[in-house]
Scaffold this motif. Sequence first.
Motif, PDB file in Angstrom:
ATOM      1  N   SER A   5      13.047  -0.830 -17.526  1.00 29.67           N
ATOM      2  CA  SER A   5      12.414  -2.131 -17.380  1.00 29.67           C
ATOM      3  C   SER A   5      11.610  -2.444 -18.640  1.00 29.67           C
ATOM      4  O   SER A   5      11.309  -1.551 -19.440  1.00 29.67           O
ATOM      5  CB  SER A   5      11.492  -2.164 -16.154  1.00 29.67           C
ATOM      6  N   LYS A   6      11.264  -3.709 -18.799  1.00 26.64           N
ATOM      7  CA  LYS A   6      10.449  -4.121 -19.940  1.00 26.64           C
ATOM      8  C   LYS A   6       9.066  -3.480 -19.873  1.00 26.64           C
ATOM      9  O   LYS A   6       8.501  -3.103 -20.896  1.00 26.64           O
ATOM     10  CB  LYS A   6      10.328  -5.639 -19.981  1.00 26.64           C
ATOM     11  N   ALA A   7       8.526  -3.340 -18.670  1.00 26.19           N
ATOM     12  CA  ALA A   7       7.203  -2.733 -18.498  1.00 26.19           C
ATOM     13  C   ALA A   7       7.222  -1.271 -18.942  1.00 26.19           C
ATOM     14  O   ALA A   7       6.292  -0.807 -19.605  1.00 26.19           O
ATOM     15  CB  ALA A   7       6.762  -2.851 -17.047  1.00 26.19           C
ATOM     16  N   GLN A   8       8.285  -0.542 -18.598  1.00 25.72           N
ATOM     17  CA  GLN A   8       8.415   0.851 -19.010  1.00 25.72           C
ATOM     18  C   GLN A   8       8.514   0.955 -20.526  1.00 25.72           C
ATOM     19  O   GLN A   8       7.896   1.826 -21.134  1.00 25.72           O
ATOM     20  CB  GLN A   8       9.692   1.463 -18.418  1.00 25.72           C
ATOM     21  N   GLN A   9       9.278   0.077 -21.130  1.00 24.85           N
ATOM     22  CA  GLN A   9       9.473   0.094 -22.580  1.00 24.85           C
ATOM     23  C   GLN A   9       8.158  -0.188 -23.292  1.00 24.85           C
ATOM     24  O   GLN A   9       7.811   0.473 -24.270  1.00 24.85           O
ATOM     25  CB  GLN A   9      10.550  -0.931 -22.969  1.00 24.85           C
ATOM     26  N   LYS A  10       7.408  -1.125 -22.785  1.00 25.89           N
ATOM     27  CA  LYS A  10       6.124  -1.490 -23.385  1.00 25.89           C
ATOM     28  C   LYS A  10       5.107  -0.353 -23.242  1.00 25.89           C
ATOM     29  O   LYS A  10       4.384  -0.035 -24.183  1.00 25.89           O
ATOM     30  CB  LYS A  10       5.605  -2.763 -22.712  1.00 25.89           C
ATOM     31  N   ALA A  11       5.054   0.270 -22.066  1.00 23.18           N
ATOM     32  CA  ALA A  11       4.135   1.388 -21.836  1.00 23.18           C
ATOM     33  C   ALA A  11       4.484   2.568 -22.743  1.00 23.18           C
ATOM     34  O   ALA A  11       3.599   3.226 -23.297  1.00 23.18           O
ATOM     35  CB  ALA A  11       4.174   1.809 -20.376  1.00 23.18           C
ATOM     36  N   ALA A  12       5.767   2.820 -22.918  1.00 28.54           N
ATOM     37  CA  ALA A  12       6.194   3.913 -23.793  1.00 28.54           C
ATOM     38  C   ALA A  12       5.798   3.631 -25.241  1.00 28.54           C
ATOM     39  O   ALA A  12       5.397   4.541 -25.965  1.00 28.54           O
ATOM     40  CB  ALA A  12       7.710   4.115 -23.685  1.00 28.54           C
ATOM     41  N   GLY A  13       5.897   2.384 -25.656  1.00 31.39           N
ATOM     42  CA  GLY A  13       5.489   2.009 -27.010  1.00 31.39           C
ATOM     43  C   GLY A  13       4.009   2.244 -27.239  1.00 31.39           C
ATOM     44  O   GLY A  13       3.594   2.746 -28.284  1.00 31.39           O
ATOM     45  N   ALA A  14       3.198   1.930 -26.250  1.00 27.69           N
ATOM     46  CA  ALA A  14       1.749   2.145 -26.357  1.00 27.69           C
ATOM     47  C   ALA A  14       1.433   3.633 -26.406  1.00 27.69           C
ATOM     48  O   ALA A  14       0.610   4.083 -27.221  1.00 27.69           O
ATOM     49  CB  ALA A  14       1.039   1.489 -25.182  1.00 27.69           C
ATOM     50  N   ALA A  15       2.103   4.424 -25.557  1.00 25.92           N
ATOM     51  CA  ALA A  15       1.879   5.870 -25.548  1.00 25.92           C
ATOM     52  C   ALA A  15       2.337   6.508 -26.854  1.00 25.92           C
ATOM     53  O   ALA A  15       1.668   7.397 -27.394  1.00 25.92           O
ATOM     54  CB  ALA A  15       2.615   6.493 -24.364  1.00 25.92           C
ATOM     55  N   LEU A  16       3.455   6.046 -27.381  1.00 28.40           N
ATOM     56  CA  LEU A  16       3.964   6.569 -28.649  1.00 28.40           C
ATOM     57  C   LEU A  16       2.997   6.275 -29.787  1.00 28.40           C
ATOM     58  O   LEU A  16       2.742   7.124 -30.642  1.00 28.40           O
ATOM     59  CB  LEU A  16       5.345   5.971 -28.943  1.00 28.40           C
ATOM     60  N   LEU A  28      -5.583   3.660 -23.802  1.00 28.57           N
ATOM     61  CA  LEU A  28      -4.455   3.694 -22.877  1.00 28.57           C
ATOM     62  C   LEU A  28      -4.945   3.610 -21.441  1.00 28.57           C
ATOM     63  O   LEU A  28      -6.023   4.103 -21.120  1.00 28.57           O
ATOM     64  CB  LEU A  28      -3.655   4.986 -23.053  1.00 28.57           C
ATOM     65  N   GLN A  29      -4.124   3.001 -20.603  1.00 27.30           N
ATOM     66  CA  GLN A  29      -4.438   2.935 -19.180  1.00 27.30           C
ATOM     67  C   GLN A  29      -3.146   2.874 -18.382  1.00 27.30           C
ATOM     68  O   GLN A  29      -2.102   2.492 -18.898  1.00 27.30           O
ATOM     69  CB  GLN A  29      -5.337   1.741 -18.872  1.00 27.30           C
ATOM     70  N   GLY A  30      -3.224   3.285 -17.151  1.00 26.25           N
ATOM     71  CA  GLY A  30      -2.075   3.218 -16.250  1.00 26.25           C
ATOM     72  C   GLY A  30      -0.906   4.072 -16.696  1.00 26.25           C
ATOM     73  O   GLY A  30      -1.058   5.229 -17.061  1.00 26.25           O
ATOM     74  N   ALA A  31       0.283   3.480 -16.667  1.00 26.65           N
ATOM     75  CA  ALA A  31       1.518   4.197 -16.963  1.00 26.65           C
ATOM     76  C   ALA A  31       1.552   4.746 -18.381  1.00 26.65           C
ATOM     77  O   ALA A  31       2.065   5.843 -18.614  1.00 26.65           O
ATOM     78  CB  ALA A  31       2.717   3.287 -16.728  1.00 26.65           C
ATOM     79  N   SER A  32       1.002   4.002 -19.334  1.00 30.97           N
ATOM     80  CA  SER A  32       1.039   4.478 -20.714  1.00 30.97           C
ATOM     81  C   SER A  32       0.217   5.757 -20.880  1.00 30.97           C
ATOM     82  O   SER A  32       0.603   6.665 -21.610  1.00 30.97           O
ATOM     83  CB  SER A  32       0.578   3.396 -21.691  1.00 30.97           C
ATOM     84  N   LYS A  33      -0.886   5.867 -20.157  1.00 28.03           N
ATOM     85  CA  LYS A  33      -1.714   7.083 -20.215  1.00 28.03           C
ATOM     86  C   LYS A  33      -0.962   8.256 -19.594  1.00 28.03           C
ATOM     87  O   LYS A  33      -0.968   9.366 -20.132  1.00 28.03           O
ATOM     88  CB  LYS A  33      -3.041   6.858 -19.501  1.00 28.03           C
ATOM     89  N   ASP A  34      -0.305   8.011 -18.470  1.00 29.66           N
ATOM     90  CA  ASP A  34       0.495   9.061 -17.827  1.00 29.66           C
ATOM     91  C   ASP A  34       1.634   9.512 -18.739  1.00 29.66           C
ATOM     92  O   ASP A  34       1.911  10.709 -18.848  1.00 29.66           O
ATOM     93  CB  ASP A  34       1.069   8.575 -16.496  1.00 29.66           C
ATOM     94  N   MET A  35       2.298   8.560 -19.377  1.00 21.76           N
ATOM     95  CA  MET A  35       3.391   8.888 -20.288  1.00 21.76           C
ATOM     96  C   MET A  35       2.888   9.699 -21.478  1.00 21.76           C
ATOM     97  O   MET A  35       3.532  10.649 -21.904  1.00 21.76           O
ATOM     98  CB  MET A  35       4.080   7.615 -20.793  1.00 21.76           C
ATOM     99  N   TYR A  36       1.744   9.332 -22.008  1.00 23.17           N
ATOM    100  CA  TYR A  36       1.155  10.039 -23.142  1.00 23.17           C
ATOM    101  C   TYR A  36       0.938  11.505 -22.801  1.00 23.17           C
ATOM    102  O   TYR A  36       1.226  12.390 -23.600  1.00 23.17           O
ATOM    103  CB  TYR A  36      -0.172   9.393 -23.540  1.00 23.17           C
ATOM    104  N   GLU A  37       0.444  11.758 -21.600  1.00 20.40           N
ATOM    105  CA  GLU A  37       0.113  13.115 -21.190  1.00 20.40           C
ATOM    106  C   GLU A  37       1.331  13.945 -20.803  1.00 20.40           C
ATOM    107  O   GLU A  37       1.321  15.162 -20.957  1.00 20.40           O
ATOM    108  CB  GLU A  37      -0.876  13.077 -20.017  1.00 20.40           C
ATOM    109  N   SER A  38       2.388  13.319 -20.324  1.00 15.42           N
ATOM    110  CA  SER A  38       3.501  14.081 -19.759  1.00 15.42           C
ATOM    111  C   SER A  38       4.789  14.084 -20.593  1.00 15.42           C
ATOM    112  O   SER A  38       5.702  14.844 -20.278  1.00 15.42           O
ATOM    113  CB  SER A  38       3.823  13.558 -18.363  1.00 15.42           C
ATOM    114  N   MET A  39       4.872  13.266 -21.643  1.00 13.14           N
ATOM    115  CA  MET A  39       6.115  13.156 -22.390  1.00 13.14           C
ATOM    116  C   MET A  39       5.925  13.551 -23.857  1.00 13.14           C
ATOM    117  O   MET A  39       4.851  13.380 -24.408  1.00 13.14           O
ATOM    118  CB  MET A  39       6.664  11.725 -22.312  1.00 13.14           C
TER     119      MET A  39
END
Length: 60
Positions: A5-16, A28-39
């Motif tokens: 989804s676009k939301a997933q792509q955007k969150a991944a960009g912020a985490a990256l 970071l907040q929400g999904a992007s913070k989770d992605m940062y910590e787990s990926m």
Amino acid sequence: MPAQSKAQQKAAGAALSAKRGETKVSELQGASKDMYESMSESELEDFASTERKGLPDKKD
């Protein structure tokens, strides 16, 4: 694995961006913070580089 989804792509960009030190982790907040910590950086690159055209706004 591409983003689903676009939301997933955007969150991944912020985490990256935070992984690379371009933005602060504290911003970071929400999904992007989770992605940062787990990926890894390479996994985030795969998600963030997904073509947005044709993706739904949010994953069902």
